[in-house]
Design an enzyme around this catalytic site. Structure first.
Site, PDB file in Angstrom:
ATOM      1  N   TYR A   1     -30.383 -21.475  53.500  1.00 17.99           N
ATOM      2  CA  TYR A   1     -30.200 -22.901  53.172  1.00 17.99           C
ATOM      3  C   TYR A   1     -29.391 -23.595  54.267  1.00 17.99           C
ATOM      4  O   TYR A   1     -29.762 -24.678  54.746  1.00 17.99           O
ATOM      5  CB  TYR A   1     -29.502 -23.024  51.815  1.00 17.99           C
ATOM      6  CG  TYR A   1     -29.133 -24.433  51.425  1.00 17.99           C
ATOM      7  CD1 TYR A   1     -30.112 -25.351  51.038  1.00 17.99           C
ATOM      8  CD2 TYR A   1     -27.802 -24.853  51.436  1.00 17.99           C
ATOM      9  CE1 TYR A   1     -29.774 -26.656  50.676  1.00 17.99           C
ATOM     10  CE2 TYR A   1     -27.453 -26.145  51.075  1.00 17.99           C
ATOM     11  CZ  TYR A   1     -28.441 -27.050  50.703  1.00 17.99           C
ATOM     12  OH  TYR A   1     -28.092 -28.335  50.347  1.00 17.99           O
TER      13      TYR A   1
ATOM     14  N   LYS B   1     -30.366 -26.805  56.804  1.00 13.83           N
ATOM     15  CA  LYS B   1     -29.594 -28.046  56.862  1.00 13.83           C
ATOM     16  C   LYS B   1     -29.065 -28.284  58.286  1.00 13.83           C
ATOM     17  O   LYS B   1     -29.014 -29.418  58.761  1.00 13.83           O
ATOM     18  CB  LYS B   1     -28.453 -28.000  55.843  1.00 13.83           C
ATOM     19  CG  LYS B   1     -28.949 -28.103  54.409  1.00 13.83           C
ATOM     20  CD  LYS B   1     -29.476 -29.502  54.144  1.00 13.83           C
ATOM     21  CE  LYS B   1     -30.437 -29.614  53.018  1.00 13.83           C
ATOM     22  NZ  LYS B   1     -30.886 -30.981  52.761  1.00 13.83           N
TER      23      LYS B   1
END
Ligand SMILES: NC(=O)c1ccc[n+]([C@@H]2O[C@H](COP(=O)([O-])OP(=O)(O)OC[C@H]3O[C@@H](n4cnc5c(N)ncnc54)[C@H](OP(=O)(O)O)[C@@H]3O)[C@@H](O)[C@H]2O)c1
Length: 253
Positions: free
Chosen positions: A153, A157
């Site tokens: 994740y 990002k």
């Protein structure tokens, strides 16, 4: 408030959470908002909430992880926009790297990197032709600090943060400003069950509490409006000081 009058804004992932708060706040600031996501029932609910409050909104359904042709069809259905908020994301739950299945890796890369890249590729040229536009990417403090179980994740990002800087350089001379908001742990529907853990995480920050979706939306209004006219390629953490005071948090603990 009328900071976004005469603007058309597309907010991806606006069927819930932070995206919904941004869509509602943009509409309250006078924008005509295009709400989108895969859940059509929730999309209709958000549009109803906005129009009941006197705002303007429409819903265009779309699966942004479905590849280039699907994104180009979606962009054509949306038409021209003045503001693009790349908010939709595949929220990978924390898990050890060695236990992450390939389909989860593919979904995270497709939704969090490929989709904003291709959607921006489809919409930014129309902003360039008009000579104005604002793109707000919703990143994360996970891109700024290490958290065990968050490599996938966080990497997606960080990619969005990097796209922000590169797009600011690429599109800025054509009148398009591109910036990132990096929310800290934020109170939204899906994270209710994680609340005790998240509250521990923020207990020693300057604010000592979670971010609200409304606070992220307020930052998005600022970065989408002319009030931030001279801000290009910035990353704005909305995290109660979590990332900027990590050392102090350790001392307090
Ligand atoms: N909540 C936090 O603590 C936090 C902290 C830092 C950053 N963020 C970032 O904030 C953004 C919003 O997250 P949230 O917490 O508000 O989560 P959320 O409520 O689950 O919102 C995610 C949105 O993305 C949409 N979406 C997901 N996959 C999609 C796909 N394949 N195609 C189209 N839409 C898709 C979902 O809509 P459908 O399900 O209807 O498709 C939903 O509206 C994300 O970028 C997240 O990384 C959140």
């Amino acid at each position: 408030m009328s900071r976004l009058v005469h603007r058309i804004a597309l907010v991806t992932g606006s069927t819930s959470g932070i995206g919904r708060a941004i869509a509602e706040r943009f509409a309250a600031e006078g924008a005509a908002v295009i709400v989108t996501g895969r859940r059509t029932d929730l999309g209709a609910e958000v549009v109803r909430a906005i129009t009941d409050a006197g705002g303007r909104a429409s819903f265009v359904a779309g699966d942004l992880a479905a590849g280039k042709a699907a994104i180009e069809d979606f962009a054509a259905a949306v038409g021209e926009v003045d503001i693009l908020v790349n908010n939709a994301a595949y929220l990978v739950g924390g898990r050890p790297t060695a236990d992450t299945p390939e389909d989860v890796v593919d979904a995270a890369l497709a939704t969090n990197i490929k989709a904003p890249y291709l959607l921006t590729a489809a919409l930014a040229p129309k902003m360039q032709a008009r000579g104005s536009g604002a793109i707000v990417n919703i990143g994360s403090i996970n891109a700024l600090t290490g958290l065990a179980g968050s490599a996938l994740y966080s990497a997606t990002k960080a990619a969005l943060h990097a796209m922000t800087a590169a797009w600011a350089a690429e599109f800025g001379p054509s009148g398009i400003r591109v910036n990132t908001i990096a929310p800290g742990p934020t109170e939204v529907e899906w994270s209710t069950h994680l609340r005790p853990m998240l509250e521990r995480m923020v207990s020693t920050t300057p604010s000592g509490r979670l971010s609200s979706a409304a606070e992220i939306a307020a930052a998005a209004v600022f970065l989408a409006s002319d009030e931030s006219a001279h801000i290009h390629g910035a990353t704005l953490p909305v995290d109660g000081g979590l990332t900027s005071t990590l050392a102090q948090s350790i001392v307090r603990n």
